[in-house]
Design an enzyme around this catalytic site. Sequence first.
Site, PDB file in Angstrom:
ATOM      1  N   CYS A   2      76.476  32.592  38.530  1.00 16.21           N
ATOM      2  CA  CYS A   2      77.929  32.557  38.762  1.00 16.21           C
ATOM      3  C   CYS A   2      78.220  32.738  40.250  1.00 16.21           C
ATOM      4  CB  CYS A   2      78.627  33.619  37.932  1.00 16.21           C
ATOM      5  SG  CYS A   2      77.925  35.249  38.145  1.00 16.21           S
ATOM      6  N   THR A   3      77.300  33.418  40.968  1.00 17.41           N
ATOM      7  CA  THR A   3      77.512  33.681  42.397  1.00 17.41           C
ATOM      8  C   THR A   3      76.791  32.668  43.298  1.00 17.41           C
ATOM      9  OG1 THR A   3      75.668  35.209  42.216  1.00 17.41           O
ATOM     10  CG2 THR A   3      77.884  36.174  42.169  1.00 17.41           C
ATOM     11  N   LYS A  12      77.554  38.819  20.954  1.00 21.65           N
ATOM     12  CA  LYS A  12      77.421  37.400  20.600  1.00 21.65           C
ATOM     13  C   LYS A  12      76.827  36.712  21.832  1.00 21.65           C
ATOM     14  CE  LYS A  12      78.942  33.671  20.918  1.00 21.65           C
ATOM     15  NZ  LYS A  12      78.106  32.546  21.401  1.00 21.65           N
ATOM     16  N   GLY A  27      81.298  33.820  30.954  1.00 22.55           N
ATOM     17  CA  GLY A  27      80.988  32.399  30.801  1.00 22.55           C
ATOM     18  C   GLY A  27      81.928  31.557  31.647  1.00 22.55           C
ATOM     19  N   SER A  28      82.116  30.326  31.226  1.00 23.25           N
ATOM     20  CA  SER A  28      82.909  29.382  32.019  1.00 23.25           C
ATOM     21  C   SER A  28      84.407  29.720  31.961  1.00 23.25           C
ATOM     22  CB  SER A  28      82.695  27.972  31.461  1.00 23.25           C
ATOM     23  OG  SER A  28      83.013  27.965  30.075  1.00 23.25           O
ATOM     24  N   GLY A  84      73.289  37.683  44.151  1.00 22.52           N
ATOM     25  CA  GLY A  84      72.392  38.841  44.034  1.00 22.52           C
ATOM     26  C   GLY A  84      73.048  40.166  44.330  1.00 22.52           C
ATOM     27  N   GLU A 140      84.658  37.690  32.824  1.00 22.73           N
ATOM     28  CA  GLU A 140      83.749  37.406  33.953  1.00 22.73           C
ATOM     29  C   GLU A 140      83.442  35.921  33.884  1.00 22.73           C
ATOM     30  OE1 GLU A 140      82.797  39.392  36.280  1.00 22.73           O
ATOM     31  OE2 GLU A 140      83.107  41.409  35.486  1.00 22.73           O
ATOM     32  N   LEU A 141      84.236  35.126  34.602  1.00 26.40           N
ATOM     33  CA  LEU A 141      84.163  33.668  34.417  1.00 26.40           C
ATOM     34  C   LEU A 141      83.535  32.985  35.640  1.00 26.40           C
ATOM     35  CD1 LEU A 141      87.644  33.418  32.681  1.00 26.40           C
ATOM     36  CD2 LEU A 141      85.411  33.756  31.621  1.00 26.40           C
ATOM     37  N   ALA A 172      76.746  34.621  28.538  1.00 23.04           N
ATOM     38  CA  ALA A 172      76.374  33.262  28.958  1.00 23.04           C
ATOM     39  C   ALA A 172      74.847  33.136  28.968  1.00 23.04           C
ATOM     40  CB  ALA A 172      76.932  33.004  30.346  1.00 23.04           C
ATOM     41  N   PHE A 173      74.356  31.888  29.120  1.00 20.71           N
ATOM     42  CA  PHE A 173      72.910  31.673  29.052  1.00 20.71           C
ATOM     43  C   PHE A 173      72.172  32.161  30.292  1.00 20.71           C
ATOM     44  CE2 PHE A 173      73.897  27.945  31.658  1.00 20.71           C
ATOM     45  CZ  PHE A 173      72.798  27.904  32.506  1.00 20.71           C
TER      46      PHE A 173
HETATM   47  P1  NAD Z   1      79.812  28.921  28.445  1.00 21.19           P
HETATM   48  O1  NAD Z   1      81.235  29.194  28.736  1.00 21.19           O
HETATM   49  O2  NAD Z   1      79.433  27.587  27.961  1.00 21.19           O
HETATM   50  O3  NAD Z   1      79.304  29.960  27.308  1.00 21.19           O
HETATM   51  C1  NAD Z   1      79.419  31.370  27.465  1.00 21.19           C
HETATM   52  C2  NAD Z   1      79.643  32.020  26.119  1.00 21.19           C
HETATM   53  O4  NAD Z   1      80.932  31.656  25.628  1.00 21.19           O
HETATM   54  C3  NAD Z   1      78.646  31.601  25.040  1.00 21.19           C
HETATM   55  O5  NAD Z   1      78.331  32.725  24.241  1.00 21.19           O
HETATM   56  C4  NAD Z   1      79.394  30.534  24.260  1.00 21.19           C
HETATM   57  O6  NAD Z   1      78.981  30.462  22.905  1.00 21.19           O
HETATM   58  C5  NAD Z   1      80.845  30.981  24.386  1.00 21.19           C
HETATM   59  N1  NAD Z   1      81.788  29.846  24.462  1.00 21.19           N
HETATM   60  C6  NAD Z   1      81.705  28.769  25.277  1.00 21.19           C
HETATM   61  N2  NAD Z   1      82.758  27.947  25.094  1.00 21.19           N
HETATM   62  C7  NAD Z   1      83.522  28.515  24.143  1.00 21.19           C
HETATM   63  C8  NAD Z   1      84.745  28.151  23.505  1.00 21.19           C
HETATM   64  N3  NAD Z   1      85.381  27.027  23.825  1.00 21.19           N
HETATM   65  N4  NAD Z   1      85.247  28.966  22.562  1.00 21.19           N
HETATM   66  C9  NAD Z   1      84.614  30.113  22.240  1.00 21.19           C
HETATM   67  N5  NAD Z   1      83.459  30.519  22.813  1.00 21.19           N
HETATM   68  C10 NAD Z   1      82.915  29.741  23.743  1.00 21.19           C
HETATM   69  O7  NAD Z   1      78.972  29.320  29.745  1.00 21.19           O
HETATM   70  P2  NAD Z   1      77.427  29.093  30.046  1.00 21.19           P
HETATM   71  O8  NAD Z   1      77.162  27.641  30.264  1.00 21.19           O
HETATM   72  O9  NAD Z   1      76.593  29.819  29.037  1.00 21.19           O
HETATM   73  O10 NAD Z   1      77.290  29.888  31.439  1.00 21.19           O
HETATM   74  C11 NAD Z   1      77.683  29.338  32.663  1.00 21.19           C
HETATM   75  C12 NAD Z   1      79.087  29.766  33.053  1.00 21.19           C
HETATM   76  O11 NAD Z   1      79.212  31.180  32.982  1.00 21.19           O
HETATM   77  C13 NAD Z   1      79.393  29.406  34.493  1.00 21.19           C
HETATM   78  O12 NAD Z   1      80.718  28.962  34.592  1.00 21.19           O
HETATM   79  C14 NAD Z   1      79.178  30.720  35.233  1.00 21.19           C
HETATM   80  O13 NAD Z   1      79.857  30.795  36.463  1.00 21.19           O
HETATM   81  C15 NAD Z   1      79.692  31.696  34.226  1.00 21.19           C
HETATM   82  N6  NAD Z   1      79.146  33.055  34.432  1.00 21.19           N
HETATM   83  C16 NAD Z   1      79.968  33.988  34.971  1.00 21.19           C
HETATM   84  C17 NAD Z   1      79.464  35.264  35.222  1.00 21.19           C
HETATM   85  C18 NAD Z   1      80.326  36.314  35.868  1.00 21.19           C
HETATM   86  O14 NAD Z   1      79.919  37.468  35.847  1.00 21.19           O
HETATM   87  N7  NAD Z   1      81.472  35.985  36.439  1.00 21.19           N
HETATM   88  C19 NAD Z   1      78.138  35.570  34.890  1.00 21.19           C
HETATM   89  C20 NAD Z   1      77.351  34.583  34.312  1.00 21.19           C
HETATM   90  C21 NAD Z   1      77.863  33.309  34.085  1.00 21.19           C
END
Ligand code: NAD
Length: 504
Positions: A295-296, A184, A239-240, A453, A261-262, A159-160
């Site tokens: 995320c936290t 990726k 990610g999400s 943290g 890890e969502l 994620a970003f």
């Molecule tokens: P995002 O889901 O938009 O993107 C994360 C990754 O998934 C990127 O590499 C993106 O290209 C890919 N992606 C996104 N949607 C996709 C799809 N439909 N199909 C395939 N690939 C896809 O998330 P973000 O905006 O970069 O980050 C924020 C989210 O990540 C928040 O929901 C946050 O809670 C979560 N996050 C969780 C953790 C954790 O450890 N639990 C850590 C960091 C961020």
Amino acid sequence: MVNELLARLGLAAENSGVFTRRWVENPGGEWLESINPSDGKVLGRVRAGSRRDYEECVAAGQEAFQNLSRRPAPARGELIREFGNALRERKHDLGLLITLETGKILSEGLGEVQEMIDMCDFATGLSRQLYGLTLASERPEHRMMEQWHPLGKVGIITAFNFPAAVWAWNAVVAGVCGNASLWKPSPRTPLTAVAVLKILQPLLLRHEALGAATLFVGGNDPALWMAEDERLALVSATGSCAMGREIAPRVAARLGKVLLELGGNNALVVAPSANVELALRAVLFGAYGTAGQRCTTTRRLFLHQDIAHPFLDKLMKACGSIRIGNPWEEGVLLGPMISAAAVDKALEAVTQARREGGELLCGGKKIDRPGFFMEPTLIVASQAMPIVRQETFAPILYAIPYAKLEDAIEWNNSVEQGLASAIFTNHLLEAEKFLSSTGSDCGIVNVNIGTSGAEIGGAFGGEKATGGGREAGSDAWKAYMRRQTCTVNYGNVLPLAQGVRFDV
Ligand code: NAD
């Protein structure tokens, strides 16, 4: 400042986003712009890969795996140890690039690199501790044991908001376990990813391990290719929840392994006996640190009704004194959000919260300056409001008064995610209740520490829609290996288990 920084990190205004055994000179994908969220200007451009480039990454990984998996784990650990040292040397530059690309304040940018260094130290030690159990066999003159072997190639989707550390959590542990990895990154933070691989590249070369860690910059499609690719034994995706819902069924359809890890919708409870100053500091960092984009991040605050008013007064005052500005400047605590779209989403959440009956105590507006800034926002809400059960990735905190701890625990658990939770109390019984099996249902549960943290020594991750994955410390390494149960007969008879007889 930007051009010199990029040059020091081996980056240019235009960069290849595909690293196989080498940087692919002209990858076949689109150009991605890395935007500085503090002013909306382009920091640099990175060219994404095509399907052909992806195939090259996978082939490089396959070859590297054959070699890596045959090496003693401590030799793999040596590479990671040297990588940690290289990161120590580049800590400031890489931390600053993370700050420029994500908008997190410099001490957090540097903290992210420190987290990578800590992971390298941890993984180096781990390379001598990939232990298995010896178990008591029920059969005479038999020995039973567990062995752990590398999985193969591991796909890492990130994620970003942690554009480098989350890769490190995965890649350095996967690496000492003997796997090759394919990364990726988020399309919004491609420069950081390229910079990390530039730091790693000479070490891969020196250790004859080119292909052990490959990079493929791209949008969402390559994440789907990875999910469907049988050659990737494990797909680790951060990610999400929406992304997890796309990735997980695809990996499951080929019966592959997934580590998710969502999202999180994390709550912090302040009980009547709490040390208020401590709780206040934890809430401020938890809700507004990283512009609410962890995320936290603390998104819900359950305040006992007896202390709710004075606590909210203090919180409002503190919100007003948070210094907002360019995240690399000394003393700034709140930088920008990642994009204009993220600010718009946050404003929509504020509107919805007010429509549902929430009372806006402070913030709630976009800041009128270049870049994507939003005021730290505090809303008095109620558990009945649907918006409080959504993860809005923004510096918005919903404060909800409670009367009984049981209610606060039930509300804590009422969201679909189960990542982080915290209680501030000096009452032993309350703390233990929160930690018990009928307490918080999250993967991370803290007492007198905020939700945000975590240390790398523990296993990090959450339950329910957060995905159930665990990364970083403790025994999270087991996710990157396959377990083998081995039984050796050192006698001259062949007894069967459970006393079964099959005499011919
Ligand atoms: P995002 O889901 O938009 O993107 C994360 C990754 O998934 C990127 O590499 C993106 O290209 C890919 N992606 C996104 N949607 C996709 C799809 N439909 N199909 C395939 N690939 C896809 O998330 P973000 O905006 O970069 O980050 C924020 C989210 O990540 C928040 O929901 C946050 O809670 C979560 N996050 C969780 C953790 C954790 O450890 N639990 C850590 C960091 C961020």
